[in-house]
Scaffold this motif. Structure first.
Motif, PDB file in Angstrom:
ATOM      1  N   TYR A  29       0.943  -0.973   0.055  1.00  0.00           N
ATOM      2  CA  TYR A  29       0.191  -0.329   0.187  1.00  0.00           C
ATOM      3  C   TYR A  29       1.254   1.396  -0.053  1.00  0.00           C
ATOM      4  O   TYR A  29       0.431   2.239  -0.557  1.00  0.00           O
TER       5      TYR A  29
ATOM      6  N   GLU B 279     -11.330   0.030   4.352  1.00  0.00           N
ATOM      7  CA  GLU B 279     -10.378   0.335   3.863  1.00  0.00           C
ATOM      8  C   GLU B 279     -10.211   2.285   4.951  1.00  0.00           C
ATOM      9  O   GLU B 279      -9.656   2.491   5.572  1.00  0.00           O
TER      10      GLU B 279
ATOM     11  N   ARG C 190      -6.550   4.778   5.690  1.00  0.00           N
ATOM     12  CA  ARG C 190      -5.413   4.224   5.485  1.00  0.00           C
ATOM     13  C   ARG C 190      -5.394   5.687   4.469  1.00  0.00           C
ATOM     14  O   ARG C 190      -6.073   6.238   3.412  1.00  0.00           O
TER      15      ARG C 190
END
Ligand code: UDP
Ligand code: MG
Length: 309
Positions: free
Chosen positions: A187, A295, A300
């Motif tokens: 990520y 998420e 994030r």
């Protein structure tokens, strides 16, 4: 522990190991001393049931100034232990290595030669030390790793890695209680290279990764990082709906050409199949929302900065 932060932090999750630990410290010390580099070694005891493990780590931490040890309250799983070590690492580069000497500390300089990259992985040129079942598992996992996480083609994931400290800092910014290290890493960055290293046989003890643990880890990948299962359901649903509509069209034509068989059967079938398909499809759509919520909860960040001038 000296006050100057070391250049390298070696993070080692520990589960039940005893005999390999002193040798590991010794060999790491030799490697870094020979290269003239400063380092710290951070052991994280992941709630090992073996009562000997933690006393050995305490002894090592007392005997070597560069050794630090943390003891988790219970067994949280490897990823949790690694993240704990990363959280406390003070080096500019963080190295993750297993506790059982299956990764040789002497291979670390090979990884460091590429340290201009965000992450350097030691990929194993020989994997015969694992059983057939383990290798099959790795294959399946590799497929989903690339499918879900987008691991660049040709890159084989391995736990033996060197991370730049800011990559780790960014990985730690993602809040998840079921962490999956490769997912966090990918990520944050795609500047990942691999270097061939040897995978050694385990000399003491057995692998902690039983089939059940591997399946649990795999389910964290599947459910924590993707809506792949519900996507499959959605695909099945939309296919059924389309087929039903086509089939329905044909039934209607047949109805007018040959007359009705059982009254109401045609319309009932078409409505049922189409609605069933659309319901499955909707479940898949909900899956897409769910993964976005996951998420969001993990907070994030939408981006990470590599450099500013
Ligand atoms: N490990 C851990 N927690 C666990 C299981 C394993 O921290 O619940 C660590 C273990 O100490 C080792 C690494 O994960 O450093 C890999 O474990 P193991 O050697 O048993 O697995 P394998 O090499 O067979 O993949
Ligand atoms: Mg091992």
């Amino acid at each position: 522990m000296s006050n100057n932060p070391p250049t390298y932090s070696v993070v080692i999750p520990v589960y039940n190991s005893t005999r390999t630990l002193p040798e590991l410290v010794e060999r790491l010390t030799n490697v870094f001393n020979a290269a003239g580099l400063s380092h710290e070694t951070i052991f994280v005891n992941d709630g090992s049931p073996n009562p000997e493990t933690w006393p050995i780590l305490k002894t090592l931490a007392a005997a070597y100034p560069q050794v630090r040890a943390f003891c988790l309250a219970r067994n949280f799983g490897k990823a949790g232990a690694v993240l704990c070590g990363m959280q406390h690492a003070r080096g500019n580069w963080i190295i993750t290595i297993d506790d059982d000497l299956q990764h040789a500390p002497e291979d670390i300089p090979l990884l460091l030669a590429q340290q201009q990259h965000d992450v350097v992985m030691g990929s194993f040129t020989n994997r015969k030390k694992h059983t057939l079942l383990q290798r099959f598992g790795s294959r399946v996992k590799a497929y989903f790793d690339s499918r879900i996480l987008g691991i660049p083609a040709g890159l084989k994931n391995s736990p033996f890695k060197v991370f730049r400290a800011d990559v780790v800092r960014n990985m730690l910014a993602i809040h998840t209680s079921r962490p999956f290290i490769p997912s966090l890493m990918l990520y944050v960055t795609r500047d990942i290279v691999q270097v061939g290293v040897t995978h050694h046989a385990r000399e003491h003890g057995k692998s902690a990764f039983t089939l059940r643990r591997r399946i649990r880890q795999f389910s964290n990948l599947i459910f924590g990082n993707s809506s792949i299962v519900l996507q499959a359901v959605a695909f099945l649903g939309i296919s059924i709906a389309m087929l039903s509509l086509t089939y329905g069209g044909w039934l209607i034509i047949k109805h007018f050409l040959h007359g009705a068989g059982v009254p109401g059967w045609t319309s009932l079938m078409v409505v049922m199949l189409t609605l069933g398909g659309l319901t499955l499809f909707s479940i898949g759509v909900i899956g897409e929302y769910l993964i976005r919520i996951i998420e969001g909860i993990e907070r994030r960040p939408a981006y990470f900065v590599r450099e500013e001038v």
